[in-house]
Design an enzyme around this catalytic site. Structure first.
Site, PDB file in Angstrom:
ATOM      1  N   LYS A   1      48.344  33.460  46.558  1.00 44.35           N
ATOM      2  CA  LYS A   1      48.868  34.617  45.826  1.00 44.35           C
ATOM      3  C   LYS A   1      49.877  35.330  46.708  1.00 44.35           C
ATOM      4  O   LYS A   1      49.560  35.751  47.816  1.00 44.35           O
ATOM      5  CB  LYS A   1      47.736  35.575  45.460  1.00 44.35           C
ATOM      6  CG  LYS A   1      48.207  36.950  44.952  1.00 44.35           C
ATOM      7  CD  LYS A   1      47.056  37.891  44.607  1.00 44.35           C
ATOM      8  CE  LYS A   1      47.565  39.307  44.286  1.00 44.35           C
ATOM      9  NZ  LYS A   1      46.473  40.252  43.950  1.00 44.35           N
TER      10      LYS A   1
ATOM     11  N   ASP B   1      52.157  45.332  45.348  1.00 42.53           N
ATOM     12  CA  ASP B   1      51.364  45.535  44.132  1.00 42.53           C
ATOM     13  C   ASP B   1      51.172  47.020  43.878  1.00 42.53           C
ATOM     14  O   ASP B   1      50.274  47.645  44.442  1.00 42.53           O
ATOM     15  CB  ASP B   1      50.001  44.827  44.288  1.00 42.53           C
ATOM     16  CG  ASP B   1      49.132  44.995  43.042  1.00 42.53           C
ATOM     17  OD1 ASP B   1      49.661  45.427  41.993  1.00 42.53           O
ATOM     18  OD2 ASP B   1      47.924  44.679  43.130  1.00 42.53           O
TER      19      ASP B   1
ATOM     20  N   LYS C   1      48.306  52.078  40.499  1.00 43.84           N
ATOM     21  CA  LYS C   1      47.308  52.433  41.502  1.00 43.84           C
ATOM     22  C   LYS C   1      47.506  53.880  41.941  1.00 43.84           C
ATOM     23  O   LYS C   1      48.621  54.384  41.895  1.00 43.84           O
ATOM     24  CB  LYS C   1      47.473  51.533  42.736  1.00 43.84           C
ATOM     25  CG  LYS C   1      47.046  50.099  42.545  1.00 43.84           C
ATOM     26  CD  LYS C   1      47.215  49.310  43.845  1.00 43.84           C
ATOM     27  CE  LYS C   1      46.827  47.852  43.654  1.00 43.84           C
ATOM     28  NZ  LYS C   1      45.417  47.657  43.294  1.00 43.84           N
TER      29      LYS C   1
ATOM     30  N   ASP D   1      49.665  42.267  49.874  1.00 45.39           N
ATOM     31  CA  ASP D   1      49.062  41.557  48.744  1.00 45.39           C
ATOM     32  C   ASP D   1      49.591  40.120  48.606  1.00 45.39           C
ATOM     33  O   ASP D   1      49.342  39.446  47.615  1.00 45.39           O
ATOM     34  CB  ASP D   1      49.296  42.358  47.453  1.00 45.39           C
ATOM     35  CG  ASP D   1      48.238  42.086  46.390  1.00 45.39           C
ATOM     36  OD1 ASP D   1      47.157  41.579  46.749  1.00 45.39           O
ATOM     37  OD2 ASP D   1      48.498  42.383  45.206  1.00 45.39           O
TER      38      ASP D   1
ATOM     39  N   ASP E   1      47.174  45.793  36.628  1.00 40.09           N
ATOM     40  CA  ASP E   1      46.827  45.712  38.049  1.00 40.09           C
ATOM     41  C   ASP E   1      45.971  44.473  38.353  1.00 40.09           C
ATOM     42  O   ASP E   1      45.749  44.142  39.511  1.00 40.09           O
ATOM     43  CB  ASP E   1      46.084  46.988  38.474  1.00 40.09           C
ATOM     44  CG  ASP E   1      46.046  47.175  39.978  1.00 40.09           C
ATOM     45  OD1 ASP E   1      46.785  46.449  40.683  1.00 40.09           O
ATOM     46  OD2 ASP E   1      45.295  48.049  40.438  1.00 40.09           O
TER      47      ASP E   1
ATOM     48  N   GLU F   1      46.827  41.457  38.348  1.00 36.93           N
ATOM     49  CA  GLU F   1      48.015  40.606  38.225  1.00 36.93           C
ATOM     50  C   GLU F   1      47.906  39.308  39.015  1.00 36.93           C
ATOM     51  O   GLU F   1      48.526  38.310  38.675  1.00 36.93           O
ATOM     52  CB  GLU F   1      49.263  41.384  38.665  1.00 36.93           C
ATOM     53  CG  GLU F   1      49.553  41.392  40.173  1.00 36.93           C
ATOM     54  CD  GLU F   1      48.480  42.063  41.017  1.00 36.93           C
ATOM     55  OE1 GLU F   1      47.680  42.841  40.457  1.00 36.93           O
ATOM     56  OE2 GLU F   1      48.416  41.800  42.234  1.00 36.93           O
TER      57      GLU F   1
ATOM     58  N   ARG G   1      45.587  37.124  39.333  1.00 34.80           N
ATOM     59  CA  ARG G   1      45.040  35.995  38.578  1.00 34.80           C
ATOM     60  C   ARG G   1      46.092  35.406  37.633  1.00 34.80           C
ATOM     61  O   ARG G   1      46.065  34.215  37.338  1.00 34.80           O
ATOM     62  CB  ARG G   1      43.763  36.442  37.844  1.00 34.80           C
ATOM     63  CG  ARG G   1      43.963  37.535  36.855  1.00 34.80           C
ATOM     64  CD  ARG G   1      42.671  38.276  36.516  1.00 34.80           C
ATOM     65  NE  ARG G   1      42.259  39.202  37.576  1.00 34.80           N
ATOM     66  CZ  ARG G   1      41.141  39.910  37.565  1.00 34.80           C
ATOM     67  NH1 ARG G   1      40.298  39.805  36.549  1.00 34.80           N
ATOM     68  NH2 ARG G   1      40.836  40.726  38.554  1.00 34.80           N
TER      69      ARG G   1
HETATM   70  N1  BES Z   1      45.708  43.288  45.065  1.00 37.26           N
HETATM   71  C1  BES Z   1      44.631  43.905  44.390  1.00 37.26           C
HETATM   72  C2  BES Z   1      43.298  43.720  45.104  1.00 37.26           C
HETATM   73  C3  BES Z   1      43.185  44.370  46.454  1.00 37.26           C
HETATM   74  C4  BES Z   1      42.705  45.659  46.568  1.00 37.26           C
HETATM   75  C5  BES Z   1      43.499  43.674  47.582  1.00 37.26           C
HETATM   76  C6  BES Z   1      42.588  46.241  47.809  1.00 37.26           C
HETATM   77  C7  BES Z   1      43.384  44.246  48.832  1.00 37.26           C
HETATM   78  C8  BES Z   1      42.925  45.532  48.946  1.00 37.26           C
HETATM   79  C9  BES Z   1      44.512  43.326  42.991  1.00 37.26           C
HETATM   80  O1  BES Z   1      45.699  42.941  42.391  1.00 37.26           O
HETATM   81  C10 BES Z   1      43.925  44.378  42.126  1.00 37.26           C
HETATM   82  O2  BES Z   1      44.557  45.363  41.937  1.00 37.26           O
HETATM   83  N2  BES Z   1      42.725  44.147  41.626  1.00 37.26           N
HETATM   84  C11 BES Z   1      42.067  45.091  40.802  1.00 37.26           C
HETATM   85  C12 BES Z   1      41.493  44.350  39.612  1.00 37.26           C
HETATM   86  C13 BES Z   1      40.998  45.248  38.530  1.00 37.26           C
HETATM   87  C14 BES Z   1      42.163  45.953  37.850  1.00 37.26           C
HETATM   88  C15 BES Z   1      40.243  44.409  37.516  1.00 37.26           C
HETATM   89  C16 BES Z   1      40.970  45.731  41.624  1.00 37.26           C
HETATM   90  O3  BES Z   1      40.369  45.066  42.460  1.00 37.26           O
HETATM   91  O4  BES Z   1      40.768  46.931  41.472  1.00 37.26           O
HETATM   92 ZN    ZN Z   2      47.230  42.440  43.659  1.00 40.96          ZN
HETATM   93 MN    MN Z   3      46.641  44.542  41.409  1.00 42.88          MN
END
Ligand code: BES
Ligand code: ZN
Ligand code: MN
Length: 508
Positions: free
Chosen positions: A271, A276, A283, A294, A353, A355, A357
């Site tokens: 990824k 992000d 966020k 990210d 968010d 994204e 996946r």
């Molecule tokens: N890149 C983030 C996950 C992340 C968070 C990585 C903190 C490193 C540190 C990912 O894209 C994300 O935002 N995931 C969300 C998913 C949710 C919206 C279902 C999450 O983990 O909150």
């Molecule tokens: Zn992300």
């Molecule tokens: Mn995200």
């Protein structure tokens, strides 16, 4: 990768350069070179040890300044503990480097002549120490123009060691053994550099150009632009990047090192969201700066491919990274939008968010179509939820194949880049069913790392696959004896080990 530490191997008889660090085994056991130095200095080491009640416990040390009988400003005697395993030797090398680096001087010497080197020969012992020291020496200082702290009156703080000399029994053999280890370190440093780089400097296009440069190592590098990806119907990946001014890219790095023509390809997918924001489902401000990291999965895949190519690994391996920036704008994907992935499956984007996946869905599909791989391992900073589950010590491992999972777990124990297997099951999979499309991209409040993995699994067909959620380990993980950087380069050593221990010999 400026200012990489210069490591030299010299005979035990060589004159010391800078401060000299010696190793003391359990109960103050000294190797013959250390005993020789003790004699030359009229017992300075053993006397100091007695005076300080030094018993050579791991990570304790004593120091003798300006010793008579040897041309060095200081002798450091470091307790090495048991140091039985490879990882112990790397950590010892890292710690020894830090001990030398904390003193003044641009050069220092480690006498790698332990009373008991454990399971390996003198050359591997010395080469492992050197790798540990090298990994520890990394610092990301590219954008610091001032050498001193702001407003500080004092002279510049020590800039650390630039040259490390390792005295050992078989310096030529040690230097040779260090070759492959140095290739590995360069892969780790590439991954760390990419993760540390701010997003204004490293967007999808810049990331792709950095990878194109790797073709000098013998990697075959192909960069796919948005037009190509549109032609391939990569609607999921492209939906993530469409809010950004900067176009998305996919990069495919191929290494052909297998001796056999029938060797199946090992695929590594990363990824690469260069920043992000969360997109329209934005966020919160606090900590958002961390989302420059990210792309830690893609950085790891790049570092691995560099390491495999530089050490001419006897496998066929391909690294594929999906590079894109998740931004809000008038063109951005909205919550509720339905997109069609390369696989033909449709996805209702309920949270922009989630994204990563979407990016991986298309890259995973492409990898299978193009390469019919022996296995795919993907790495992604995919969910905050994996940190809730495992903290920052273990990365989350999901796999549809027990053998691959076991190989990754073993490689994790050996390298210290540990993975913990998490479940996949039908009941979790149901949580991402959607009324409006084939699936939705979020699965509700609980088990967020698992529903993310279930989503990815819907894009894997009849292929051994493992997914590693590195959100807790790729960046800002606990600093260790062999890593002091925010971008850790986590996973490069893990996957290199997976390949070396399980796939190189068989493919020869
Ligand atoms: N890149 C983030 C996950 C992340 C968070 C990585 C903190 C490193 C540190 C990912 O894209 C994300 O935002 N995931 C969300 C998913 C949710 C919206 C279902 C999450 O983990 O909150
Ligand atoms: Zn992300
Ligand atoms: Mn995200």
């Amino acid at each position: 990768m400026a200012d990489i530490l210069d490591v030299q191997f010299v005979p035990l008889s060589a004159a010391p350069a800078g401060a000299v660090l010696l190793l003391a085994g359990q109960e103050l056991a000294l190797g013959s070179a250390a005993r020789g130095i003790d004699e030359r200095t009229k017992g300075a080491l053993t006397k100091a040890a007695r005076a300080a009640d030094f018993t050579a416990k791991a990570k304790t040390s004593i120091e003798v300044l300006a010793p008579a009988g040897i041309d060095t400003p200081r002798l450091i005697l470091l307790g090495m503990g048991r140091a039985a395993k490879e990882l112990d030797r790397l950590k010892l090398g890292g710690f020894a480097f830090a001990q030398l680096g904390a003193r003044k001087g641009e050069t220092g010497t480690i006498v790698a002549d332990p009373a008991d080197p454990g399971e390996v020969g003198a050359e591997a012992f010395a080469a492992d120490l050197a790798l540990g020291a090298l990994l520890r020496s990394y610092a990301f200082k590219k954008y610091r123009t001032k050498k001193t702290e702001e407003g500080a009156e004092e002279e510049a703080p020590p800039q650390g060691l630039r040259t490390l000399t390792i005295q050992c029994a078989k310096p030529d053999a040690a230097a040779k053994a260090f070759g492959a280890r140095k290739a590995l370190a360069e892969g780790v440093f590439l991954a760390r550099d990419l993760v540390n780089e701010p997003a204004n400097m490293l967007g999808p296009v810049e990331f792709a150009e950095r990878l194109r440069d790797l073709s000098r190592t013998g990697l075959e590098v192909e960069v796919l632009d948005e037009e190509r990806m549109r032609a391939l119907n990569m609607g999921a990946l492209l939906a993530v990047g469409q809010g950004s001014e900067r176009p998305s890219r996919m990069v495919v790095m191929q290494w052909h090192g297998a001796k056999s023509k029938r060797a199946k390809t090992l695929c590594f997918v990363g990824k690469g969201v260069t920043f992000d924001t969360g997109g329209i489902s934005m966020k919160p401000a606090a900590g958002m700066e961390d989302m420059k990291g990210d792309m830690g999965g893609a950085a790891c895949v790049a570092g691995l491919m560099l390491a495999l190519a530089s050490r001419k690994a006897a496998v066929n391996a391909v690294g594929l990274v999906g590079l894109t920036e998740n931004m809000p704008s008038g063109k951005a994907t909205r919550p509720g939008d339905i997109v069609t992935s390369m696989s033909g499956q449709t996805v209702e984007v309920l949270n922009t968010d989630a994204e990563g996946r979407l990016v991986l869905a298309d890259v995973l599909w492409y990898a299978q179509q193009q390469f019919k791989p022996r296995f795919i391992v993907d790495l992604a900073t995919l969910t905050g939820a994996i940190m809730v589950a495992l903290g920052k010590e273990y990365a989350g491992l999901f796999a549809n194949d027990d053998k691959l999972a076991a190989e990754l777990s073993a490689a994790g124990e050996a390298t210290g880049e540990k993975v913990w297997r998490m479940p996949l099951a039908k009941a979790y999979d149901k949580l991402i069913d959607s009324k409006n499309a084939d699936m939705k991209n979020i699965g509700g409040r609980h088990g967020g790392a698992i529903t993310a993995a279930q989503f990815l699994q819907r894009f894997v067909k009849d292929t051994a696959w493992a997914h590693i959620d590195v959100a807790g380990t790729a960046m800002d993980s606990a600093r260790t004896d062999i890593n002091q950087s925010w971008g850790s380069g986590w996973g490069v050593r893990l996957l290199d080990r997976l390949v070396a221990d399980n796939y190189e010999k068989a493919e020869r």
